[in-house]
Design a protein around this motif. Structure first.
Motif, short mmCIF file in Angstrom:
data_model
loop_
_atom_site.label_atom_id
_atom_site.label_comp_id
_atom_site.label_asym_id
_atom_site.label_seq_id
_atom_site.Cartn_x
_atom_site.Cartn_y
_atom_site.Cartn_z
N SER A 1 36.24 37.75 47.63
CA SER A 1 36.97 39.02 47.60
C SER A 1 36.19 40.08 46.84
O SER A 1 35.50 39.78 45.86
N SER A 2 36.33 41.33 47.27
CA SER A 2 35.66 42.46 46.64
C SER A 2 36.69 43.42 46.05
O SER A 2 37.73 43.69 46.66
N SER A 3 36.40 43.93 44.88
CA SER A 3 37.33 44.81 44.20
C SER A 3 37.39 46.19 44.85
O SER A 3 36.36 46.84 45.04
N SER A 4 38.60 46.60 45.22
CA SER A 4 38.88 47.95 45.74
C SER A 4 38.05 48.31 46.96
O SER A 4 37.75 49.49 47.20
N ALA A 5 37.68 47.32 47.78
CA ALA A 5 36.95 47.61 49.01
C ALA A 5 37.85 48.39 49.98
O ALA A 5 39.08 48.26 49.93
N ILE B 1 37.59 40.59 52.66
CA ILE B 1 38.74 40.56 51.76
C ILE B 1 38.52 41.55 50.61
O ILE B 1 37.48 41.52 49.94
N GLY B 2 39.50 42.40 50.40
CA GLY B 2 39.50 43.30 49.25
C GLY B 2 40.63 42.91 48.31
O GLY B 2 41.58 42.23 48.70
N THR B 3 40.53 43.33 47.06
CA THR B 3 41.60 43.00 46.11
C THR B 3 41.73 44.10 45.07
O THR B 3 40.76 44.79 44.73
N VAL B 4 42.95 44.25 44.58
CA VAL B 4 43.25 45.23 43.55
C VAL B 4 44.42 44.70 42.73
O VAL B 4 45.25 43.94 43.24
N THR B 5 44.47 45.05 41.45
CA THR B 5 45.48 44.50 40.55
C THR B 5 46.35 45.61 39.97
O THR B 5 45.85 46.70 39.66
N TYR B 6 47.65 45.31 39.83
CA TYR B 6 48.62 46.28 39.31
C TYR B 6 49.36 45.68 38.11
O TYR B 6 49.57 44.47 38.03
#
Length: 499
Positions: free
Chosen positions: A202-206, A125-130
């Motif tokens: 979850s990993s950031s910007s994977a 799982i990757g994650t990114v925030t806008y």
């Protein structure tokens, strides 16, 4: 409990025994044990971080060190005064130490730095925030009447295996969220501060997984006074099964929304939001700006956030500034799911926006518009029976007979009017908080009425039916779980209707 927390508790226990057991008084390395215990306490704070649940353990460490110094001083002489002092110190340390050890072991166990289980799907799982601004609308819940509607949006997506990225914290703005939750629900401000140490899977910007050209998209909507990560157990399971999930922090709904420029917008309490929803005007003592934006109702205003986010997803699918999601979102297969208030907003969004192809609602009433006009999309309701709602009222309050009647009848009305596939899933023994991460805060949450008798099994049931519903209606996969009652989940009261 975390490793150094366990080490410290055992070190304190050993120090305690060396102070009260006569045979251990003369042990030459007793002083080393006391100093080692202090060292472990310092390392725990530096490596794992201090939290209020460990305060009794810190106090005991200093107390035992102090008692040892006093015993050493008394041992150095033979005067009656020093012998009496030594005995007093020993009795005092036994009494206080016994009580303190019990408390220091109980608090971090009752309120642990919890972990989310590994999801069952094949994807990491990757994650990114806008941060997105809707320039076509004005903010209602902030203090600046000239401000446009701002949203914080977090996207979770299937990531490549073996990506060398560390797991992200559960809450990015833990301090603001914990403080807001304390204000809204009237408990001490420090109570949830330890959530800053909770991490996710979850990993950031994977890097995004590349075994498929794109992935179906699901929008998640938080409950009132909640936060966009409040159903992480459900979000991560869906992502691990090959979905992109988009969580929206909606100012007004969320406990608190923090923006990159430092601004924060605090949410309304449930009584105030209920009043606003019913009367169309803010209750006394609540100041809102740009109230003309909610002339058609506050739920439609929140539902417009969903349509705006769908527009933004089209934009990042064309050109993602993070170079992760470009052309990876399947915008022809999009659905929505929401818990509590988020379910009300999600159903309203499905009524207004045909781009949403599947609608999952969890334990909440439907608006008059949705009841009157019905939904065209396949729908699933995950809830519980009226008797379980009454049981929750007995243990934790809330859920008046009117609340129960409105919730049960409006959900049932929309389900019965579906022109296509529909599913009504009732889980006896499941309380409202069991649909969220909140019951993970304490393993004894059910003792305080926060969770129901069903316990953690609720998450297994919710995840199974959630994945099955979206797999069938967004991936066109035949799912046996949706054909009828399940031997795997015999406690579930399952109903289905098909055209």
């Amino acid at each position: 409990m975390r490793p150094f927390e366990v080490f410290l508790l055992f070190a304190n226990l050993l120090a305690f025994l060396m102070l009260i057991v006569p045979r251990l008084h003369a042990v030459r390395w007793k002083g080393l044990v006391m100093l080692a215990t202090l060292f472990i306490a310092i390392m725990q704070v530096l490596i794992e971080g201090a939290r209020w649940q460990m305060a009794p353990a810190y106090v005991l460490t200093l107390l035992f060190l102090f008692v040892w110094l006093l015993q050493s001083y008394a041992q150095a002489g033979r005067s009656v005064k020093r012998i009496v002092m030594k005995r007093f110190v020993t009795v005092f340390s036994i009494t206080l130490g016994t009580i303190g050890l019990g408390i220091s072991a109980a608090l971090p166990s009752i309120f642990p730095v919890f972990h989310f289980p590994r999801p069952n799907g094949p994807y990491e799982i990757g994650t990114v925030t806008y941060h997105w601004t809707d320039i076509s609308r004005h903010e209602v819940f902030g203090s600046d009447k000239h401000a446009n509607r701002d949203l914080m949006v977090q996207v979770w997506y299937p990531a490549k295996k073996d990506s060398a990225y560390s797991n992200v914290p559960y809450l990015q703005d833990y301090d603001a969220v914990a403080t807001a939750l304390a204000r809204l629900h009237n408990f001490p401000g420090f109570f949830l501060k330890h959530l800053k140490y909770v991490t996710t899977n979850s990993s950031s910007s994977a890097p995004i997984a590349d075994d498929k050209p794109n992935y179906p998209v699901l929008v998640f909507l938080e409950g009132l006074t909640g936060y966009r990560q409040m159903n992480t157990y459900q979000v991560e399971e869906l992502v691990s099964q090959g979905y992109i999930v988009v969580g929206i922090d909606q100012p007004g709904v969320a406990a608190s929304v923090s923006f990159p420029d430092g601004r924060q917008i605090a949410g309304l309490s449930k009584p105030r939001m209920d009043y606003l929803r019913e009367h169309g005007t803010p209750p006394e003592g609540t100041t809102l700006v740009n109230t003309e934006e909610i002339k058609d109702g506050v739920i439609p205003y929140f539902a417009k956030d969903v349509s705006f986010v769908l527009n933004q997803l089209t934009s990042i699918n064309n050109d993602d500034p993070n170079n992760i999601l470009t052309r990876r979102l399947d915008l022809q297969r999009m659905g929505v799911f929401g818990v509590s208030y988020g379910g009300t907003v999600g159903a309203e969004a499905c009524l207004k926006d045909p781009r949403l192809k599947a609608c999952l609602v969890m334990d909440v009433d439907m608006t008059a518009d949705v009841v009157q006009n019905g939904l065209q999309q396949p729908g699933m309701w995950i809830t519980r029976d009226a008797d379980t709602m009454r049981l929750e009222r007995q243990k934790a309050g809330g859920w008046t007979e009117k609340d129960i009647e409105v919730t049960q009848t409006t959900m049932r009305a929309v389900y019965n009017s579906l022109p296509g596939d529909g599913y009504f899933v009732q889980v006896p023994g499941m309380f409202h908080a069991d649909l969220t991460d909140l019951t993970r805060i304490s393993p004894i949450s059910s003792k305080f009425g926060l969770g129901g008798p069903i316990g953690k099994r609720a998450h297994d049931i919710i995840n199974a039916y959630t994945v099955a519903f979206f797999d069938k209606h967004l991936k066109d996969t035949a799912i046996a779980l949706l054909d009828g009652p399940s031997k795997q989940f015999p406690e579930v009261i399952f109903e289905t209707r098909q055209p």
